[in-house]
Enzyme design. Sequence first.
Site, mmCIF file in Angstrom:
data_model
loop_
_atom_site.group_PDB
_atom_site.id
_atom_site.type_symbol
_atom_site.label_atom_id
_atom_site.label_comp_id
_atom_site.label_asym_id
_atom_site.label_seq_id
_atom_site.Cartn_x
_atom_site.Cartn_y
_atom_site.Cartn_z
ATOM 1 N N HIS A 191 4.813 8.999 -5.475
ATOM 2 C CA HIS A 191 4.342 10.319 -5.064
ATOM 3 C C HIS A 191 3.921 11.177 -6.255
ATOM 4 O O HIS A 191 3.978 12.411 -6.192
ATOM 5 C CB HIS A 191 5.435 11.038 -4.259
ATOM 6 C CG HIS A 191 5.772 10.364 -2.974
ATOM 7 N ND1 HIS A 191 6.887 10.683 -2.228
ATOM 8 C CD2 HIS A 191 5.148 9.376 -2.287
ATOM 9 C CE1 HIS A 191 6.942 9.925 -1.143
ATOM 10 N NE2 HIS A 191 5.889 9.119 -1.165
ATOM 11 N N GLU B 202 5.897 -1.383 2.740
ATOM 12 C CA GLU B 202 5.318 -0.872 1.499
ATOM 13 C C GLU B 202 6.199 -1.161 0.284
ATOM 14 O O GLU B 202 6.744 -0.245 -0.335
ATOM 15 C CB GLU B 202 5.059 0.634 1.613
ATOM 16 C CG GLU B 202 6.233 1.460 2.132
ATOM 17 C CD GLU B 202 5.920 2.946 2.168
ATOM 18 O OE1 GLU B 202 5.533 3.507 1.131
ATOM 19 O OE2 GLU B 202 6.043 3.541 3.255
ATOM 20 N N GLU C 118 -2.095 2.677 1.257
ATOM 21 C CA GLU C 118 -1.756 2.630 -0.172
ATOM 22 C C GLU C 118 -2.074 1.236 -0.706
ATOM 23 O O GLU C 118 -1.695 0.230 -0.104
ATOM 24 C CB GLU C 118 -0.285 2.994 -0.374
ATOM 25 C CG GLU C 118 -0.013 4.433 0.046
ATOM 26 C CD GLU C 118 1.441 4.724 0.372
ATOM 27 O OE1 GLU C 118 2.285 3.855 0.063
ATOM 28 O OE2 GLU C 118 1.728 5.791 0.931
#
Length: 402
Positions: A232, A358, A262
């Site tokens: 982030h 992820e 992503e």
Amino acid sequence: MTTRPEFHRFHNGEKAALPFAVEEYEDRLEELRERMENAGATVAVFTSMHNIAYYSGFLYCSFGRPYGLVVTETDCVTISAGIDAGQPWRRSFCDNITYTDWTRDNFWRAVLSVTGTGAIVGYEGDHLTLMQRDKLEDFLQPLTMLDLSYTTMNQRMYKSPTEIELIRAGAAVADVGGYAIRDAIREGVREIDVAMAGRDAMEFEIASRFPDAEYRDTWVWFQSGLNTDGAHNPVTGRVLQRGDILSLNTFPMISGYYTALERTLFLGEVDEASLKIWEANVAAHEYGMSLLKPGVSCAAVTGQINAFLAERDLLQYRTFGYGHSFGVLSHFYGREAGLELREDIDTVLEPGMVISMEPMLTIPEGQPGAGGYREHDILFITEDGNEDITGFPYGPESNVVG
């Protein structure tokens, strides 16, 4: 002097088109009232952006002011600040009361007008501040208070068919942003230039697909080099260089519903050490997606991916859990903490849930293959497995660009 009200109903204009039909919100309220009854609550007072949006359709902008949703056996009323005028009325399917700034704590007086005193009040223990809890007790004088945050979270974890449709559209918009970003990548441009290209493409796409929506909060994190070490990390003005590891993160927001794409990329070329780490993370990603099916717990999936990475001597480079839920959430509100791929989450996957895969590996600066490697797909849990709704390709074959 004219008497100034503590609160009033300012139903200005007609109801707007919401992300879901009235029947969807009525179904959610019906289930909520069943959950309230099971918990013993006679009134629910919600203060979070995610629950207010989930049950009413209205997504507030706080700017330091309190907002609420009061649900009783018969009523559903949003409580909003006067600065927003009629917008909360138009953007919620239910009733709305506007409180004024003329006297401190008019918000709680407006809430009281719906709840009365002496109720068994359900609240959100994961959101209500200590200060506001004290005011709730002072104004509403509840018989007792019950935390409803866990049961509402569990309700939000199971998506209706119309929610599934919206999340599917969001994933498609995220792909659009991904392609715009990939097209914008080249030596000499800044991270912010690439990020703006992806954001603009997504906002155009959302406006095309959802002409009646409110448009806000769609964003991109695009990182390069050392900046990829955190998932982030914010966008900077760093200039891209040949051989850079890149991290593409697109986040379209549609009526409070978050989706994401992503991907790891490299600019121009990828060295042997980096390629080895990248391929290992892609393998973990594919393995993890194969594990997502009904009847398997989040902790069990996490344990299996941990073992996969440990066999390759890479587990020490893992930085966080392997996935999370989707729905009414964002980078500043909402979290279905009971549906995350972590060791301490025993939730069993069931059809109707939506979850990401992820995995991310971060190799420290100064080591071969330094950087953050991350792939991210969104998957629907189906009756016999899962459906991957992310279309943008991953891996070295597709994402060595420029």
